[in-house]
Design a protein around this motif. Structure first.
Motif, PDB file in Angstrom:
ATOM      1  N   ASP A 154       0.875  12.432  -6.002  1.00 56.96           N
ATOM      2  CA  ASP A 154       0.051  12.962  -7.466  1.00 56.96           C
ATOM      3  C   ASP A 154      -1.443  13.296  -7.289  1.00 56.96           C
ATOM      4  O   ASP A 154      -1.865  12.741  -6.388  1.00 56.96           O
ATOM      5  N   ILE A 155      -1.625  14.039  -8.104  1.00 59.23           N
ATOM      6  CA  ILE A 155      -3.294  14.365  -8.302  1.00 59.23           C
ATOM      7  C   ILE A 155      -3.756  13.399  -9.239  1.00 59.23           C
ATOM      8  O   ILE A 155      -3.448  13.289 -10.486  1.00 59.23           O
ATOM      9  N   TRP A 156      -4.622  12.340  -8.801  1.00 60.96           N
ATOM     10  CA  TRP A 156      -5.251  11.502  -9.627  1.00 60.96           C
ATOM     11  C   TRP A 156      -6.437  12.114 -10.479  1.00 60.96           C
ATOM     12  O   TRP A 156      -6.728  12.013 -11.405  1.00 60.96           O
ATOM     13  N   PHE A 196      -8.595  13.434  -5.373  1.00 58.74           N
ATOM     14  CA  PHE A 196      -8.128  12.119  -5.229  1.00 58.74           C
ATOM     15  C   PHE A 196      -6.634  12.137  -5.364  1.00 58.74           C
ATOM     16  O   PHE A 196      -6.000  12.757  -6.563  1.00 58.74           O
ATOM     17  N   ILE A 197      -5.731  11.672  -4.401  1.00 59.42           N
ATOM     18  CA  ILE A 197      -4.529  11.826  -4.521  1.00 59.42           C
ATOM     19  C   ILE A 197      -3.730  10.311  -4.462  1.00 59.42           C
ATOM     20  O   ILE A 197      -4.652   9.445  -4.077  1.00 59.42           O
ATOM     21  N   ASP A 198      -2.519   9.885  -4.943  1.00 57.95           N
ATOM     22  CA  ASP A 198      -1.954   8.919  -5.337  1.00 57.95           C
ATOM     23  C   ASP A 198      -0.569   9.101  -5.018  1.00 57.95           C
ATOM     24  O   ASP A 198      -0.051  10.060  -5.027  1.00 57.95           O
ATOM     25  N   LYS A 199       0.039   7.943  -4.985  1.00 55.43           N
ATOM     26  CA  LYS A 199       1.596   7.747  -4.737  1.00 55.43           C
ATOM     27  C   LYS A 199       1.888   6.359  -4.963  1.00 55.43           C
ATOM     28  O   LYS A 199       1.230   5.313  -4.601  1.00 55.43           O
ATOM     29  N   ASP A 200       3.235   6.199  -5.237  1.00 55.01           N
ATOM     30  CA  ASP A 200       3.453   4.864  -5.199  1.00 55.01           C
ATOM     31  C   ASP A 200       3.477   4.091  -4.031  1.00 55.01           C
ATOM     32  O   ASP A 200       3.913   4.526  -2.882  1.00 55.01           O
ATOM     33  N   GLY A 201       3.100   3.034  -4.010  1.00 52.33           N
ATOM     34  CA  GLY A 201       2.666   2.206  -2.531  1.00 52.33           C
ATOM     35  C   GLY A 201       1.403   2.533  -2.069  1.00 52.33           C
ATOM     36  O   GLY A 201       1.051   1.981  -0.828  1.00 52.33           O
ATOM     37  N   GLY A 202       0.635   3.401  -2.702  1.00 49.53           N
ATOM     38  CA  GLY A 202      -0.783   3.950  -2.115  1.00 49.53           C
ATOM     39  C   GLY A 202      -0.729   4.879  -1.064  1.00 49.53           C
ATOM     40  O   GLY A 202       0.423   5.412  -0.576  1.00 49.53           O
ATOM     41  N   VAL A 203      -1.910   5.764  -0.979  1.00 45.45           N
ATOM     42  CA  VAL A 203      -1.887   6.795   0.158  1.00 45.45           C
ATOM     43  C   VAL A 203      -2.677   6.203   1.366  1.00 45.45           C
ATOM     44  O   VAL A 203      -3.426   5.227   1.205  1.00 45.45           O
ATOM     45  N   ASP A 204      -2.426   6.916   2.481  1.00 46.92           N
ATOM     46  CA  ASP A 204      -3.082   6.476   3.927  1.00 46.92           C
ATOM     47  C   ASP A 204      -4.014   7.656   4.166  1.00 46.92           C
ATOM     48  O   ASP A 204      -3.624   8.944   3.720  1.00 46.92           O
ATOM     49  N   ILE A 205      -4.519   7.583   5.501  1.00 48.10           N
ATOM     50  CA  ILE A 205      -4.996   8.861   6.053  1.00 48.10           C
ATOM     51  C   ILE A 205      -4.322   9.646   6.575  1.00 48.10           C
ATOM     52  O   ILE A 205      -4.592  10.994   6.160  1.00 48.10           O
ATOM     53  N   SER A 236      -9.068  12.239  -0.723  1.00 48.99           N
ATOM     54  CA  SER A 236      -9.060  10.868  -0.585  1.00 48.99           C
ATOM     55  C   SER A 236      -8.114   9.883  -1.653  1.00 48.99           C
ATOM     56  O   SER A 236      -7.747  10.599  -2.617  1.00 48.99           O
ATOM     57  N   SER A 237      -7.931   8.891  -1.454  1.00 55.11           N
ATOM     58  CA  SER A 237      -7.370   7.912  -2.443  1.00 55.11           C
ATOM     59  C   SER A 237      -8.127   7.542  -3.427  1.00 55.11           C
ATOM     60  O   SER A 237      -9.456   7.456  -3.246  1.00 55.11           O
ATOM     61  N   PRO A 238      -7.866   7.261  -4.832  1.00 57.98           N
ATOM     62  CA  PRO A 238      -8.832   6.801  -5.454  1.00 57.98           C
ATOM     63  C   PRO A 238      -9.257   5.309  -5.497  1.00 57.98           C
ATOM     64  O   PRO A 238     -10.388   5.014  -6.091  1.00 57.98           O
ATOM     65  N   GLY A 239      -8.693   4.854  -4.655  1.00 60.06           N
ATOM     66  CA  GLY A 239      -9.181   3.427  -4.226  1.00 60.06           C
ATOM     67  C   GLY A 239      -8.487   2.456  -5.051  1.00 60.06           C
ATOM     68  O   GLY A 239      -7.862   2.474  -5.980  1.00 60.06           O
ATOM     69  N   ILE A 240      -9.107   1.273  -4.617  1.00 64.21           N
ATOM     70  CA  ILE A 240      -8.581  -0.059  -5.183  1.00 64.21           C
ATOM     71  C   ILE A 240      -9.242   0.017  -6.944  1.00 64.21           C
ATOM     72  O   ILE A 240      -8.616  -0.277  -7.798  1.00 64.21           O
ATOM     73  N   GLU A 241     -10.665   0.009  -6.806  1.00 67.34           N
ATOM     74  CA  GLU A 241     -11.497  -0.010  -8.037  1.00 67.34           C
ATOM     75  C   GLU A 241     -11.139   1.388  -8.480  1.00 67.34           C
ATOM     76  O   GLU A 241     -12.377   1.929  -8.842  1.00 67.34           O
TER      77      GLU A 241
END
Length: 159
Positions: A27-29, A45-54, A83-88
């Motif tokens: 997903d595009i965050w 910033f990308i995302d997916k269920d379970g989070g993204v990795d490198i 990149s991931s949008p991160g935890i925060e």
């Protein structure tokens, strides 16, 4: 910022990136095009269920190279960062707020709120057209702020 074709650069990049992300199961965050110092950055910033990795970031970046070069939506030289949008992660779109109703958030206001201050934490309890309702962790106090009056509203996964 508009490109030479008259469209907003971020909108054009989103149009290119969305089908690529979907094909990769992502997903595009958010998409941001901004200048830092003398350098322009295109951040996706990308995302997916379970989070993204490198590996997800690398696959997305490689998949975007040719379509971005072909469409040429950006006149300036820029650095592409995926990149991931991160935890925060910062909540910026209505769907972000709707998805995380019930989650812990941290808010930093542009100007302090009377009796609360500039920074506070709580639970995101509602979102409606830019109005964000936050209840403190005791459940006793609720404040409603306009999203545009906040410097940021982020998920708070560290309590």
């Amino acid at each position: 910022m508009a490109n030479s074709k008259g469209k907003n650069t971020v909108s054009v990049v989103k149009e290119i990136a969305l089908p690529i992300a979907k094909e990769l199961g992502l997903d595009i965050w958010d998409v941001r095009y901004l200048k830092e110092g003398s350098q322009w950055y295109l951040r996706i910033f990308i995302d997916k269920d379970g989070g993204v990795d490198i590996n997800d970031c690398e696959r997305m970046s490689r998949a975007l190279d040719e379509p971005l070069d072909k469409a040429d939506p950006i006149e300036n030289e820029y650095i592409l960062e995926v990149s991931s949008p991160g935890i925060e992660r910062e909540l910026v779109k209505p769907e972000h707020f709707e998805r995380f109703i019930g989650a812990d958030i941290m808010v930093k206001m542009i100007r302090p709120l009377e009796g609360i201050g500039k920074e506070f934490k709580g639970v995101l309890t509602a979102y409606d057209g830019g109005e964000v309702k936050i209840t403190d962790h005791s459940g006793e106090n609720t404040v409603t702020v306009n999203q545009k009056d906040a410097a940021y509203i982020k998920l708070d996964d560290f309590d």
